[in-house]
Design a protein around this motif. Structure first.
Motif, PDB file in Angstrom:
ATOM      1  N   GLN A 333     -82.908 -57.104 -19.584  1.00 49.22           N
ATOM      2  CA  GLN A 333     -83.386 -58.280 -18.847  1.00 49.22           C
ATOM      3  C   GLN A 333     -82.321 -58.922 -17.967  1.00 49.22           C
ATOM      4  O   GLN A 333     -82.648 -59.511 -16.941  1.00 49.22           O
ATOM      5  N   VAL A 334     -81.050 -58.820 -18.357  1.00 47.80           N
ATOM      6  CA  VAL A 334     -79.958 -59.478 -17.625  1.00 47.80           C
ATOM      7  C   VAL A 334     -79.205 -58.442 -16.804  1.00 47.80           C
ATOM      8  O   VAL A 334     -78.728 -57.438 -17.342  1.00 47.80           O
ATOM      9  N   VAL A 335     -79.087 -58.695 -15.484  1.00 49.61           N
ATOM     10  CA  VAL A 335     -78.506 -57.725 -14.559  1.00 49.61           C
ATOM     11  C   VAL A 335     -77.285 -58.329 -13.858  1.00 49.61           C
ATOM     12  O   VAL A 335     -77.422 -59.199 -12.994  1.00 49.61           O
ATOM     13  N   PRO A 336     -76.059 -57.885 -14.207  1.00 52.43           N
ATOM     14  CA  PRO A 336     -74.867 -58.360 -13.505  1.00 52.43           C
ATOM     15  C   PRO A 336     -74.875 -57.925 -12.040  1.00 52.43           C
ATOM     16  O   PRO A 336     -75.318 -56.811 -11.714  1.00 52.43           O
ATOM     17  N   VAL A 337     -74.387 -58.784 -11.152  1.00 52.43           N
ATOM     18  CA  VAL A 337     -74.296 -58.496  -9.720  1.00 52.43           C
ATOM     19  C   VAL A 337     -72.840 -58.650  -9.301  1.00 52.43           C
ATOM     20  O   VAL A 337     -72.222 -59.698  -9.544  1.00 52.43           O
ATOM     21  N   VAL A 338     -72.282 -57.609  -8.668  1.00 54.58           N
ATOM     22  CA  VAL A 338     -70.867 -57.580  -8.284  1.00 54.58           C
ATOM     23  C   VAL A 338     -70.754 -57.282  -6.794  1.00 54.58           C
ATOM     24  O   VAL A 338     -71.400 -56.355  -6.288  1.00 54.58           O
ATOM     25  N   SER A 339     -69.940 -58.037  -6.086  1.00 53.43           N
ATOM     26  CA  SER A 339     -69.668 -57.776  -4.674  1.00 53.43           C
ATOM     27  C   SER A 339     -68.486 -56.823  -4.563  1.00 53.43           C
ATOM     28  O   SER A 339     -67.453 -57.023  -5.222  1.00 53.43           O
ATOM     29  N   THR A 340     -68.619 -55.763  -3.743  1.00 55.52           N
ATOM     30  CA  THR A 340     -67.586 -54.723  -3.685  1.00 55.52           C
ATOM     31  C   THR A 340     -67.317 -54.255  -2.262  1.00 55.52           C
ATOM     32  O   THR A 340     -68.135 -54.444  -1.354  1.00 55.52           O
ATOM     33  N   SER A 341     -66.169 -53.602  -2.114  1.00 56.36           N
ATOM     34  CA  SER A 341     -65.815 -52.898  -0.884  1.00 56.36           C
ATOM     35  C   SER A 341     -64.930 -51.721  -1.255  1.00 56.36           C
ATOM     36  O   SER A 341     -63.863 -51.908  -1.842  1.00 56.36           O
ATOM     37  N   ALA A 342     -65.358 -50.514  -0.920  1.00 54.58           N
ATOM     38  CA  ALA A 342     -64.538 -49.329  -1.188  1.00 54.58           C
ATOM     39  C   ALA A 342     -63.355 -49.254  -0.235  1.00 54.58           C
ATOM     40  O   ALA A 342     -62.385 -48.540  -0.502  1.00 54.58           O
ATOM     41  N   VAL A 343     -63.409 -49.996   0.861  1.00 55.44           N
ATOM     42  CA  VAL A 343     -62.309 -49.995   1.837  1.00 55.44           C
ATOM     43  C   VAL A 343     -61.181 -50.905   1.377  1.00 55.44           C
ATOM     44  O   VAL A 343     -60.009 -50.519   1.350  1.00 55.44           O
ATOM     45  N   THR A 344     -61.508 -52.140   0.990  1.00 62.47           N
ATOM     46  CA  THR A 344     -60.482 -53.093   0.544  1.00 62.47           C
ATOM     47  C   THR A 344     -60.278 -53.030  -0.972  1.00 62.47           C
ATOM     48  O   THR A 344     -59.361 -53.651  -1.489  1.00 62.47           O
ATOM     49  N   MET A 345     -61.158 -52.305  -1.677  1.00 65.23           N
ATOM     50  CA  MET A 345     -61.153 -52.184  -3.146  1.00 65.23           C
ATOM     51  C   MET A 345     -61.574 -53.480  -3.834  1.00 65.23           C
ATOM     52  O   MET A 345     -61.415 -53.626  -5.046  1.00 65.23           O
ATOM     53  N   GLY A 347     -63.722 -55.889  -5.847  1.00 61.66           N
ATOM     54  CA  GLY A 347     -64.759 -55.706  -6.855  1.00 61.66           C
ATOM     55  C   GLY A 347     -64.601 -54.472  -7.716  1.00 61.66           C
ATOM     56  O   GLY A 347     -65.214 -54.381  -8.787  1.00 61.66           O
ATOM     57  N   LEU A 348     -63.783 -53.502  -7.299  1.00 57.28           N
ATOM     58  CA  LEU A 348     -63.643 -52.286  -8.098  1.00 57.28           C
ATOM     59  C   LEU A 348     -62.928 -52.541  -9.425  1.00 57.28           C
ATOM     60  O   LEU A 348     -63.292 -51.940 -10.446  1.00 57.28           O
ATOM     61  N   PRO A 349     -61.903 -53.414  -9.477  1.00 56.50           N
ATOM     62  CA  PRO A 349     -61.326 -53.747 -10.785  1.00 56.50           C
ATOM     63  C   PRO A 349     -62.354 -54.370 -11.730  1.00 56.50           C
ATOM     64  O   PRO A 349     -62.287 -54.174 -12.945  1.00 56.50           O
ATOM     65  N   VAL A 350     -63.326 -55.107 -11.176  1.00 54.75           N
ATOM     66  CA  VAL A 350     -64.384 -55.684 -12.004  1.00 54.75           C
ATOM     67  C   VAL A 350     -65.256 -54.583 -12.595  1.00 54.75           C
ATOM     68  O   VAL A 350     -65.578 -54.596 -13.793  1.00 54.75           O
ATOM     69  N   LEU A 351     -65.623 -53.594 -11.761  1.00 50.34           N
ATOM     70  CA  LEU A 351     -66.412 -52.466 -12.261  1.00 50.34           C
ATOM     71  C   LEU A 351     -65.623 -51.666 -13.287  1.00 50.34           C
ATOM     72  O   LEU A 351     -66.176 -51.210 -14.301  1.00 50.34           O
ATOM     73  N   ASP A 352     -64.316 -51.502 -13.047  1.00 49.73           N
ATOM     74  CA  ASP A 352     -63.462 -50.817 -14.031  1.00 49.73           C
ATOM     75  C   ASP A 352     -63.551 -51.506 -15.387  1.00 49.73           C
ATOM     76  O   ASP A 352     -63.725 -50.859 -16.430  1.00 49.73           O
ATOM     77  N   GLU A 353     -63.412 -52.820 -15.370  1.00 45.98           N
ATOM     78  CA  GLU A 353     -63.413 -53.574 -16.630  1.00 45.98           C
ATOM     79  C   GLU A 353     -64.778 -53.482 -17.314  1.00 45.98           C
ATOM     80  O   GLU A 353     -64.859 -53.360 -18.539  1.00 45.98           O
ATOM     81  N   LEU A 354     -65.841 -53.519 -16.515  1.00 45.50           N
ATOM     82  CA  LEU A 354     -67.172 -53.378 -17.080  1.00 45.50           C
ATOM     83  C   LEU A 354     -67.327 -52.018 -17.766  1.00 45.50           C
ATOM     84  O   LEU A 354     -67.717 -51.927 -18.930  1.00 45.50           O
ATOM     85  N   PHE A 355     -67.007 -50.955 -17.025  1.00 44.89           N
ATOM     86  CA  PHE A 355     -67.216 -49.612 -17.556  1.00 44.89           C
ATOM     87  C   PHE A 355     -66.269 -49.286 -18.707  1.00 44.89           C
ATOM     88  O   PHE A 355     -66.572 -48.450 -19.547  1.00 44.89           O
ATOM     89  N   GLU A 356     -65.116 -49.939 -18.743  1.00 44.02           N
ATOM     90  CA  GLU A 356     -64.197 -49.704 -19.850  1.00 44.02           C
ATOM     91  C   GLU A 356     -64.718 -50.306 -21.145  1.00 44.02           C
ATOM     92  O   GLU A 356     -64.456 -49.763 -22.231  1.00 44.02           O
ATOM     93  N   HIS A 357     -65.484 -51.395 -21.047  1.00 45.80           N
ATOM     94  CA  HIS A 357     -65.850 -52.124 -22.267  1.00 45.80           C
ATOM     95  C   HIS A 357     -67.346 -52.135 -22.579  1.00 45.80           C
ATOM     96  O   HIS A 357     -67.722 -52.576 -23.677  1.00 45.80           O
ATOM     97  N   LEU A 358     -68.194 -51.690 -21.663  1.00 50.71           N
ATOM     98  CA  LEU A 358     -69.624 -51.677 -21.967  1.00 50.71           C
ATOM     99  C   LEU A 358     -69.900 -50.739 -23.135  1.00 50.71           C
ATOM    100  O   LEU A 358     -69.382 -49.626 -23.189  1.00 50.71           O
TER     101      LEU A 358
END
Length: 549
Positions: A333-345, A347-358
């Motif tokens: 039911q709850v969907v996290p929303v993250v702003s990202t840019s593969a060029v400037t990187m 939001g990617l540390p946020v995704l890293d932290e999510l995937f490391e601990h989910l």
């Protein structure tokens, strides 16, 4: 030679001799060294070297037969390592370590490394190979299914995640997720996930060169926790393939991308609907944040939040509530929303932290089972079935059943070998994406939608089942005998639907009998599925597999 080239010096001094563990190769190519006949002799040669070295062999690449340092281009060296990895697979060994040095114009060598400015013409390297598969894969491995409209940066984002490299603004890191023709032909690597990275006590473990099988194998070996990505197709005409990727794999999470310069599209809504209909916990990444103004980015974020609320889901902006809250609150039911840019990187540390601990999701206990997604025939190995282990554990040498065949029967087979991300393993448990080489059946007899089970199982395939279905979209109404395609696990088959009340309107839920049109499959109560035909689609849950009287 200096101390930093001790491994190369020792290998050259020991030399290539009969009964020794050292082998010299100037280069290895797919076209020449993987051909029938040549491959078998190279496999036998590698086995001999490993046995001579008490389980360990040394291959020096970039030198002539007499030990002369020649050097080869980085591209040729990369291909040589790929080929050596394949030969090692066939020989029951694996590449444990590779050291490389640049060959200078004067014939000298300089070890490759960060900050080196030595001018080089080519590379010479020492690969250490060891017998068997020593990898322990009993880790917390999550599988993430990616989705989103074409050109919204899905593959580019994942490419930057698995390498840690920023994109060049032209989708350069997208190529890291492309499947190479030789990988598809070989198949044993079960490259269903087009990207993989992981984490250890020191942080992220990423790939230096995702096109090298040995590099992906290194990530699997070094990481304590793995994250695999199952990539899907963003083009509308291939929505069926996307459904197969999202429904047919044992996914833990979905990653939906929405480009900030385009916003949610019809395809975005289609993919979100599939993710939510299958009750998959999902993260939304707003990509290309660098390409728009801050005002436009905020506008798209609000559009995404409205889209989620319209689907009766609660958006959780990570920038506002924090990563820890997102990890604790994410669910169906709850969907996290993250702003990202593969060029400037961004939001990617946020995704890293999510995937490391989910946490790992879904039930993984019970007897072994795996629905087959792809099949291959590998020279020297035979039939290979690839897919995601659904439950339990499978080991090399296990006796299994595979089926149902067209007549509903199951055949007895034996596990020859198992590979995960180009690394041979002795066993694999639920959630692993693997290729399983099978003895006792030909590749022509294997099909997507079949199941691998323990030999002791007593499976009963069915041609029809009862389900609770819900019509998400249809131009009029579903009548008795309606024929869409059902996607259930890896099964993609035309069915006829027979509503209990004779018909179902858009938005209706009801009980229906579902019958496969061409052949039986192994179906279980509780399995969820998606059905689609043209612009019509719906979802369902299997409630009864007892044959109708």
């Amino acid at each position: 030679m200096s101390a930093d080239r001790a491994a190369l010096r020792r290998a050259l001094e020991r030399g290539e001799r009969e009964g020794g563990s050292v082998e010299f190769k100037e280069r290895l190519t797919r076209a020449v060294h993987l051909a029938d006949g040549r491959l078998e002799s190279l496999v036998a040669q590698l086995r001999h070297r490993v046995l001579s070295g008490d389980g360990e062999a040394t291959y020096v690449v970039g030198v002539t037969d007499d030990g002369g340092v020649a050097g080869i281009s980085p591209e040729a060296f990369s291909e040589s390592m790929d080929v050596l990895s394949l030969i090692a697979d066939e020989a029951g060994a694996h590449i444990d370590d590779v050291q490389t040095w640049g060959v200078a114009p004067d014939g000298g060598t300089a070890q490759r490394g960060a900050g080196s400015e030595t001018e080089t013409d080519g590379l010479v390297g020492v690969a250490t190979l060891k017998e068997g598969a020593v990898l322990d894969v009993d880790d917390d491995h999550i599988v993430v299914g990616t989705a989103g409209h074409v050109d919204h940066g899905k593959s580019t984002l994942v490419g930057s995640l698995v390498t840690g490299d920023p994109d060049d603004g032209q989708g350069g890191t997208r190529s890291f997720l492309d499947v190479q023709p030789h990988e598809m032909e070989r198949g044993l690597s079960a490259d269903l996930s087009y990207g993989v990275y992981g984490f250890d006590d020191e942080g992220a473990v990423r790939m230096d060169n995702p096109h090298r099988k040995s590099d992906r194998a290194r990530v699997v070996e070094e990481a304590d926790r793995l994250v695999s990505f199952v990539d899907t197709v963003g083009h509308e005409p291939w929505l069926r393939t996307t459904i197969r990727g999202l429904v047919g794999q044992k996914l833990d999470y979905g990653l939906l991308v929405v480009a900030a310069d385009d916003g949610p599209t019809k395809t975005t809504r289609e993919h979100l609907g599939i993710l939510l209909a299958t009750e998959l916990p999902t993260v939304v990444a707003v990509t290309k944040a660098d390409a728009v103004s801050e005002e436009r980015r905020r506008e798209v974020e609000r559009e995404v939040e409205r889209l989620l609320r319209d689907a009766d889901r609660t958006p959780l902006p990570v920038e506002r509530y924090g990563v820890e809250t997102a990890i604790e609150e994410i669910n169906e039911q709850v969907v996290p929303v993250v702003s990202t840019s593969a060029v400037t990187m961004e939001g990617l540390p946020v995704l890293d932290e999510l995937f490391e601990h989910l946490p790992k999701t879904g039930e993984t206990e019970g007897d072994f089972s795996m629905y087959i997604d792809r099949t291959y025939n590998v020279t020297g190995v035979g039939a290979v079935a690839s897919g995601t282990v659904r439950s339990g554990t499978v080991e090399t040498g296990d006796e299994l059943l595979v089926g149902p065949l067209a007549d509903g029967a199951f055949r007895e087979v034996e596990v020859r070998s198992i590979e995960m991300h180009y690394h041979p393993v002795e066993e694999a448990s639920a959630g692993r994406i693997v290729g399983i080489a099978l003895k006792g059946i030909g590749e022509a007899d294997l099909e997507r939608g079949m199941v691998l089970l323990p030999r002791s199982a007593d499976p009963t395939p069915v041609r029809e089942f009862t389900a609770e279905v819900m019509v998400l979209n249809h131009p009029t109404r579903i009548h008795d005998g309606y024929e869409p395609v059902v996607h259930l696990e890896t099964v993609s088959e035309t069915v006829s639907i027979h509503p209990e009340d004779g018909q179902l309107l858009p938005g209706d839920s009801g009980t229906a009998r579902v019958r496969f049109k061409f052949r039986p499959y192994l179906i279980e109560e509780g399995q969820r599925f998606v059905f689609r035909e043209g612009s019509s689609k719906g979802v369902g849950t299997v409630t009864d597999v007892t044959p109708a009287e």
